[in-house]
Write an enzyme that holds these catalytic residues in place. Structure first.
Site, PDB file in Angstrom:
ATOM      1  N   TYR A 227      19.100  15.519  45.745  1.00 53.58           N
ATOM      2  CA  TYR A 227      18.238  16.702  45.611  1.00 53.58           C
ATOM      3  C   TYR A 227      17.195  16.722  46.727  1.00 53.58           C
ATOM      4  CZ  TYR A 227      14.590  19.747  43.672  1.00 53.58           C
ATOM      5  OH  TYR A 227      13.639  20.723  43.507  1.00 53.58           O
TER       6      TYR A 227
ATOM      7  N   GLU B 126      10.627  25.609  37.031  1.00 48.01           N
ATOM      8  CA  GLU B 126       9.301  24.999  37.029  1.00 48.01           C
ATOM      9  C   GLU B 126       8.570  25.324  35.733  1.00 48.01           C
ATOM     10  OE1 GLU B 126       8.100  22.854  38.958  1.00 48.01           O
ATOM     11  OE2 GLU B 126       9.315  22.963  40.776  1.00 48.01           O
TER      12      GLU B 126
ATOM     13  N   TRP C 140      10.906  16.352  35.957  1.00 45.04           N
ATOM     14  CA  TRP C 140      11.854  17.163  36.729  1.00 45.04           C
ATOM     15  C   TRP C 140      13.281  16.647  36.538  1.00 45.04           C
ATOM     16  CZ3 TRP C 140      13.086  21.571  38.306  1.00 45.04           C
ATOM     17  CH2 TRP C 140      14.081  21.761  39.259  1.00 45.04           C
TER      18      TRP C 140
END
Length: 202
Positions: A27, A49, A57
């Site tokens: 990522y 988000e 995350w």
């Protein structure tokens, strides 16, 4: 093959957070900080988000494909049509984060996104207006908000968007390349700088 991949990872110097989970290096290397001007991707990231608020995350990244399927690949024109029955379906979907306030925020923000496109031409045109001046930013990885993320938060709230606090929006800016927050020693920092220099702003 996996051993070779890990060996390759070990040879690169990344931001500290990128080595904190097995799925983070890819990522970090292939997405995080790359400048984005595509409206669907911008909307998707802002929604993710929103769901991340109070969570890690990694949790969201692991569920990202399920989120995409559940939210029509974050086509905000489609998400804006979600009704009570659709909300009930989402709340029953164990593959996503089942938080009603966040789900309703995404639907609300999809409607706001439609209005923004009508008034501004695109989401990108509005968001990139708040691109920070790099000379005014402190060193990378040292802050969770900035003057521009605070201003963007206020502007979006005034337009009816929800779950768009300054910290959420700074994380959005970092990941979508509005600011290059890769560490000074990170091998990706110079690559992102080059991408940002070549980017045609909306």
């Amino acid at each position: 093959m996996k051993q070779e991949h890990n060996a390759l990872i070990d040879q690169k110097t990344r931001c500290a957070w990128a080595d904190s989970a097995p799925d983070f290096p890819r990522y970090h290397d292939e997405e995080w900080g790359f400048p984005v001007t595509d409206d669907r991707r911008l909307f998707e990231k802002l929604c993710l988000e929103t769901f991340q608020s109070g969570l890690s995350w990694r949790t969201i990244l692991n569920k990202r494909e399920s989120f995409r399927e559940a939210f029509q690949h974050f086509d905000f024109h489609k998400v804006a049509t979600f009704d009570e029955q659709k909300v009930a379906e989402l709340l029953a979907n164990k593959d996503i984060v089942r938080n009603k306030r966040k789900i309703l925020a995404v639907i609300n923000n999809a409607k706001c996104a439609q209005e923004m496109v009508k008034s501004e031409g695109s989401l990108a045109a509005f968001f990139w207006r708040y691109e920070p001046d790099e000379d005014s930013l402190p060193p990378p990885e040292t802050q969770t908000t900035c003057r521009e993320s605070i201003a963007l938060s206020k502007a979006l709230k005034k337009l009816g968007w929800t779950f768009v606090g300054p910290t959420t929006l700074y994380a959005f800016m970092q990941s979508m390349g509005l600011v290059n927050d890769h560490a000074e020693h990170c091998f990706m920092r110079s690559k992102i700088d080059q991408m940002r220099k070549k980017l045609q702003r909306p």
